[in-house]
Design a protein around this motif. Structure first.
Motif, short mmCIF file in Angstrom:
data_model
loop_
_atom_site.label_atom_id
_atom_site.label_comp_id
_atom_site.label_asym_id
_atom_site.label_seq_id
_atom_site.Cartn_x
_atom_site.Cartn_y
_atom_site.Cartn_z
N LEU A 514 1.30 -1.33 0.19
CA LEU A 514 -0.09 -0.07 0.31
C LEU A 514 0.92 1.09 -0.15
O LEU A 514 0.74 1.76 -0.49
CB LEU A 514 -0.51 0.27 1.50
N SER A 515 1.32 1.49 0.79
CA SER A 515 2.84 2.51 1.01
C SER A 515 3.05 2.94 -0.61
O SER A 515 3.31 3.85 -1.13
CB SER A 515 4.39 2.13 2.17
N VAL A 516 3.66 1.94 -1.30
CA VAL A 516 4.37 1.87 -3.10
C VAL A 516 3.10 2.30 -3.31
O VAL A 516 3.40 3.21 -3.91
CB VAL A 516 4.76 0.61 -3.74
N VAL A 517 1.99 1.58 -3.68
CA VAL A 517 0.81 2.41 -5.03
C VAL A 517 0.75 3.57 -4.27
O VAL A 517 0.47 4.35 -5.20
CB VAL A 517 0.04 1.42 -4.04
N GLY A 518 0.24 4.06 -3.31
CA GLY A 518 -0.40 5.31 -2.57
C GLY A 518 1.33 6.62 -2.43
O GLY A 518 0.68 7.33 -3.07
N SER A 519 2.50 6.22 -2.43
CA SER A 519 3.56 6.95 -3.14
C SER A 519 3.43 7.24 -4.77
O SER A 519 3.88 7.90 -5.01
CB SER A 519 4.90 6.01 -2.37
N SER A 520 3.52 6.28 -5.46
CA SER A 520 3.42 5.39 -6.62
C SER A 520 2.24 7.15 -7.78
O SER A 520 2.46 7.74 -8.06
CB SER A 520 2.89 5.04 -7.24
N MET A 521 0.92 7.08 -6.33
CA MET A 521 -0.44 7.75 -6.76
C MET A 521 -0.31 8.91 -6.61
O MET A 521 0.09 9.69 -7.38
CB MET A 521 -1.65 7.23 -5.98
N VAL A 522 0.71 9.78 -5.33
CA VAL A 522 0.42 11.00 -5.46
C VAL A 522 1.74 11.19 -6.36
O VAL A 522 2.09 12.21 -6.79
CB VAL A 522 1.39 10.70 -4.22
N ALA A 523 3.43 11.02 -6.62
CA ALA A 523 4.26 11.15 -7.94
C ALA A 523 3.65 11.39 -9.36
O ALA A 523 4.70 11.77 -9.72
CB ALA A 523 5.29 9.96 -7.29
N SER A 524 2.89 10.62 -9.42
CA SER A 524 1.89 10.14 -11.04
C SER A 524 1.24 11.55 -10.64
O SER A 524 1.19 12.54 -11.71
CB SER A 524 1.41 9.01 -10.88
N ALA A 525 0.58 11.07 -9.40
CA ALA A 525 -0.46 12.70 -10.06
C ALA A 525 0.43 14.18 -10.15
O ALA A 525 0.28 14.90 -10.60
CB ALA A 525 -1.58 12.75 -8.85
N GLY A 728 -2.47 9.88 2.29
CA GLY A 728 -2.45 10.18 3.29
C GLY A 728 -3.02 9.45 4.49
O GLY A 728 -2.69 8.56 5.42
N GLN A 729 -3.93 10.41 4.45
CA GLN A 729 -5.18 10.46 5.39
C GLN A 729 -5.47 8.44 4.98
O GLN A 729 -5.86 7.97 6.62
CB GLN A 729 -5.88 11.03 5.58
N LEU A 730 -5.81 8.16 4.42
CA LEU A 730 -6.48 7.28 3.65
C LEU A 730 -5.67 5.54 4.25
O LEU A 730 -5.96 4.61 4.78
CB LEU A 730 -6.83 7.15 2.02
N LEU A 731 -4.24 5.99 3.55
CA LEU A 731 -3.04 4.92 4.14
C LEU A 731 -3.37 5.08 5.76
O LEU A 731 -3.19 3.55 5.70
CB LEU A 731 -1.70 4.83 3.79
N ASN A 732 -3.42 5.57 6.11
CA ASN A 732 -2.77 5.79 7.80
C ASN A 732 -4.38 5.08 8.88
O ASN A 732 -4.10 4.27 9.30
CB ASN A 732 -2.99 6.93 8.38
N MET A 733 -5.41 5.03 8.09
CA MET A 733 -6.71 3.98 8.44
C MET A 733 -6.79 3.32 8.07
O MET A 733 -6.97 2.22 8.78
CB MET A 733 -7.85 4.81 7.34
N ILE A 734 -5.74 2.60 6.71
CA ILE A 734 -5.96 1.48 6.66
C ILE A 734 -4.63 0.46 7.20
O ILE A 734 -4.69 -0.69 7.89
CB ILE A 734 -4.90 0.85 5.17
N TYR A 735 -3.79 1.58 7.62
CA TYR A 735 -1.96 1.28 8.93
C TYR A 735 -3.16 0.56 10.00
O TYR A 735 -2.76 -0.05 10.38
CB TYR A 735 -1.21 2.16 8.44
N GLY A 736 -3.56 1.43 10.98
CA GLY A 736 -4.32 1.57 11.99
C GLY A 736 -4.98 -0.21 12.03
O GLY A 736 -5.28 -0.49 12.97
N LEU A 737 -5.63 -0.25 11.11
CA LEU A 737 -6.52 -1.65 10.69
C LEU A 737 -5.65 -2.72 10.41
O LEU A 737 -6.09 -4.06 11.00
CB LEU A 737 -7.62 -1.46 9.61
N LEU A 738 -4.83 -2.12 9.73
CA LEU A 738 -3.37 -4.03 10.02
C LEU A 738 -2.77 -3.63 11.28
O LEU A 738 -2.24 -4.72 11.18
CB LEU A 738 -2.44 -3.12 9.08
N ALA A 739 -2.68 -2.95 12.22
CA ALA A 739 -1.92 -2.56 13.43
C ALA A 739 -2.83 -4.67 14.42
O ALA A 739 -2.07 -4.67 14.78
CB ALA A 739 -2.48 -1.69 14.22
N LEU A 740 -4.52 -4.41 13.54
CA LEU A 740 -4.43 -5.17 14.49
C LEU A 740 -3.79 -7.13 13.79
O LEU A 740 -3.43 -7.62 14.86
CB LEU A 740 -6.12 -5.61 14.01
#
Length: 860
Positions: A514-525, A728-740
């Motif tokens: 998800l980090s790679v996908v999110g970072s790539s989306m930001v860089a591409s946009a 970043g907010q979307l990824l942080n929310m997903i990271y929070g769920l993955l924390a379990l």
């Protein structure tokens, strides 16, 4: 009965060693049950609200939705004349008919120009105070509005924003700005899910929201005694003569509203259940490791049981019964914890502005049943392999030192299967990366993710043997003999090390992907913005709100600008040259300067020509699908407008990321065929400053629009940061769920080390006897934990980056062409994993250091 007694004795004898596995089951079940209770409670809350607020029959204006939503692209709600209310009032079976007007296309501000909108995303509603609302709201302070200078606000909004009687309220609509003072505060008699509601008297509401009196958005109809809602609907429909008004019973309105909210709730529910499934998957490794080590430690005991007559099936059954007990205890506690999680989520939503009452707490009988079944089944299945291994222990094992029964052939078979699965998964990822279409590539990507994940899990022991040696040479050798012993302990049982590392690998692989996908989306946009956006400023409404006419005029009146471009999407029915009619197709009306504000590539023609009278552009995919070329005529029937025959003057590149697939025409053309009352408001407004005056124009624009806080001015830097923040907010929310899942994996490391310490009690005693200090012993266990955690991190991050890079290749087909590896995040996670290993070893290392040397040596 003997099997049950043996299982019960063993379970309670090793209850401390079972505790962390029980916690893993508890957490996973709690997350599932908490999600179900929370979403069921939200459904109950909205059900009660919709039932309480719906009149027996409701008549909606032409163009209103099934839910009674009044927003439209014009910024004004669709309305009906007052004559409709009179016709309904005189319909047989009608006891009462009351016209109302309300809108959600509004911005409400206080005297300091701060928005009074909910922070939860719930709507802001301004409407006329009416009898139907009086059923669910009680005026608890002041009075209801009685004139143009009075407004009433709901109690929750008043409390949140510290609004009191006499305070000034500004209501901003497409008609203009209306100011009034708070005359009253009304409290909900049902649960308010978070909307901010403001009431005006009927005449003022009509003038403020629509711009004229004598019109209504809805008619609330009450049935006479003995008349059913269904019969009343038939009577009202007949009285209106089928003129396109939307007539619905209370149940139909409630069902439509519930269907709309259920879509959001289902997405949230299944997303959360998906993360709970990941936690269950990680928990499986913990349970397998726990029972494998318990079986290994009880090899001599099991051998004695076999020697005195216990069959393989009885031994197997004994271990499975222990797993059943573990599953039952963990699941039962998990169900209770799940209710607690649901209440906690409700409190959290309350802080965000969505009020959910615990009086509506809904625990369906299926929730605890599902939680217990899920927990028990997963636990028993996870314990099946260790149970089979226990059944293979021979009676002769009672005469040998205890140890795990080994099977060299099984190890070779496992390695072969793992290599085959990993190879097949890699081939699938390669196929996905080289796919020509995103849909086909997505299938290959999903298959590749599943196969490589399973392959890495199966091949884990083989990888552990190699990677741990490399990590030992890099990390552990500097600690001398203690480091070498830690390395040998990790290598002693590669299967155990592989399973422990795999549990951590799953969560970290998803984080890396998800980090790679999110970072790539930001860089591409960001890259696309740099290449294509030629304007200095982008003006947008918050939360998708349209820009009001007075705001557009304020922009145009701002000094220091060379030009201002309006951007107004509208829907129309297209009839293409191939004879097909395409309903509700988007087309955007814009000023000709938009061709310079957005440098959009064309494959034919010049985009500037699309803004000539009677002209338009289409994208390349649309053109190919319908046989369109330069000079083709498309018949366009505008929504609530006339029919135009537009000539295609430009065909744009379909691979552009911004405005992908958009079709353009000029605002002049739009105004020619769409009446002024049906013209959509601007979705965006672009502005360019004179050379060297960018900073001054930026400040001037903000000043010009400061009276409407729902509108934001952004330069390109602001826009890029906004994009980065949103992802970043979307990824942080997903990271929070993955924390379990990661927490469960950490418990796995702790449990593995704790059981390993018990398993090596005699060995530890001997090492202490020949001079190993407590400090060295604790360091050895900590280093062993760190190397296992780092091993899992290497597998997870490597696998996740591979998934992410493949996903980016699919996104490249949609215009996101830049692959960006977020190395700070990857390195941070890797270092964090080492600290996780260090933390996980604290308790096992402490317990090992406290062992009595003589008692440890005497342990059998």
């Amino acid at each position: 009965m003997t099997v049950m007694k043996t299982s019960m004795r063993n379970f309670f004898a090793h209850k401390g060693r079972m505790a962390l596995s029980a916690v893993a089951v508890l957490l996973s079940v709690a997350f599932v049950c908490g999600t179900l209770v929370f979403t069921d409670t939200m459904n109950t809350t909205f059900d009660k609200l919709f039932q309480a607020t719906s009149s027996d029959v409701q008549v909606g204006a032409k163009g209103s939705s099934d839910t009674g939503e009044t927003t439209s692209s014009t910024g004004k709600p669709p309305v009906m004349p007052a004559s409709v209310v009179d016709r309904v009032r005189h319909t047989p079976g009608v006891k009462k008919a009351e016209g109302t007007v309300f809108s959600t296309s509004v911005t409400v501000v206080d005297s300091k120009l701060d928005k009074l909108s909910p922070s939860s995303g719930a709507p802001t509603i301004v409407g006329s105070w009416n009898g139907n609302d009086a059923r669910t709201m009680k005026v608890t302070s002041g009075t209801a509005p009685k004139g143009p200078d009075q407004v009433m606000v709901d109690a929750d909004t008043a409390k949140k924003h510290h609004i009191g009687l006499g305070d000034d309220i500004g209501i901003l609509t497409a008609v203009g700005t209306h100011h009034a003072r708070v005359s009253g505060i009304a409290t909900f008699t049902v649960t308010n899910p978070g909307a901010a509601i403001f009431y005006l008297d009927t005449k003022t509401a009509q003038q403020t929201l629509v711009g004229k009196t004598g019109v209504y958005t809805n008619v609330n109809v009450t049935a006479a005694k003995g008349v059913s809602d269904v019969q009343l609907k038939k009577n009202v429909t007949a009285a209106l003569g089928g003129h396109g008004y939307k007539v619905q019973t209370a149940k139909e309105v409630a069902d439509a509203n519930q269907k709309q909210i259920s879509g959001f709730l289902n997405v949230m529910k299944y997303a959360m259940l998906g993360f709970a499934g990941i936690a269950f998957l990680v928990g499986i490794f913990l349970i397998i490791n726990t029972f494998s080590m318990l079986v290994a430690q009880r090899t001599r005991e099991i051998g004695l049981m076999r020697a005195i007559g216990s069959s393989r099936k009885q031994v197997n059954r004994s271990v499975l019964v222990e797993a059943l007990l573990l599953g039952l205890v963990g699941s039962a506690l998990g169900v209770g914890a799940g209710v607690g999680i649901a209440v906690g989520l409700m409190k959290l939503m309350g802080k965000m502005g969505m009020h959910l009452s615990t009086d509506d707490l809904t625990i369906a009988w299926t929730t605890p049943v599902l939680g217990v079944i899920l927990g028990v089944v997963v636990t028993v299945l996870a314990a099946y392999l260790p149970a089979r291994r226990a059944g293979k222990v021979s009676p002769m094992a009672a005469l040998r030192d205890s140890g795990a029964p080994t099977d060299a052939k099984a190890g070779v078979l496992r390695a072969v299967i793992g290599l085959v699965l990993t190879g097949a998964g890699t081939a699938s990822l390669f196929a996905a990366a080289n796919a020509d279409k995103a849909k086909a590539g997505s299938g290959w990507l999903g298959l590749g993710v599943v196969l490589t994940l399973i392959g890495f899990v199966v091949i884990g022991p083989l990888l552990a043997g190699g990677l741990v040696r490399v990590l030992g040479a890099i990390i552990l050798r500097v600690f001398g003999p203690v480091g070498r012993m830690a390395e040998r302990n990790a290598l002693r049982n590669p299967r155990r090390t592989g399973a422990t590392g795999a549990a951590l690998m799953i969560g970290l692989a998803l984080v890396a992907c998800l980090s790679v996908v999110g970072s790539s989306m930001v860089a591409s946009a960001t890259d696309q913005l740099d290449k294509t956006v030629g304007t200095d400023f982008i003006v947008m409404g918050d939360n998708g709100q349209l820009i009001k006419p007075q705001d557009v005029q304020a922009i145009k009146d701002t000094a220091g600008l060379t030009h201002v471009t309006e951007y107004r999407p509208i829907q129309a029915d297209f009839t293409t040259p191939d004879g097909k009619t395409l309903k509700k197709t988007d087309i955007t009306g814009a000023d000709p300067t938009y061709a310079t504000d957005l440098h959009k590539k064309t494959v034919a023609g010049d985009l500037k020509d699309a803004y000539l009278p009677g002209s338009m552009s289409v994208d390349e995919k649309f053109a190919k699908a319908h046989g369109i070329h330069l000079g083709s005529k498309i018949t366009v029937k505008f929504d609530q407008g006339a029919t135009a025959h537009l000539t295609v003057r430009a065909i744009t590149n379909s691979k552009d990321l911004i405005d992908q697939g958009a079709k353009y025409t000029s605002l002049a053309t739009l105004k020619k065929y769409v009446p002024a009352g049906s013209m959509p408001l601007d979705q965006l407004v672009f502005a360019s400053a004179k050379d060297g005056q960018q900073d001054a124009a930026y400040t001037a624009l903000k000043t010009a629009l400061h009276k409407d806080p729902s509108v934001t001015v952004r330069d390109q830097t602001d826009y890029k940061q906004e994009l980065k923040d949103q992802i970043g907010q979307l990824l942080n929310m997903i990271y929070g769920l993955l924390a379990l899942a990661i927490i469960v994996a950490i418990l796995g490391v702790v449990n593995t080390l704790a059981l390993s310490v018990v398993e090596r009690t005699r060995e530890i005693g001997l090492m202490r006897a020949i001079g190993l200090s407590r400090r060295q012993l604790r360091r050895m266990i900590r280093l062993e934990s760190v190397v296992i955690a780092v091993f899992g991190a290497l597998l997870g991050l490597g696998l996740g980056m591979g998934w992410g890079a493949t996903a980016q290749q699919l996104l490249a087909l949609q215009g996101l062409k830049i692959l960006d590896i977020p190395w700070p995040t990857i390195i941070g996670v890797f270092i964090g994993s080492a600290f996780v290993g260090l933390f996980a070893a604290l308790i096992p290392a402490f317990r090992a250091g406290r062992m009595n040397v003589l008692n440890a040596i005497a342990t059998d």
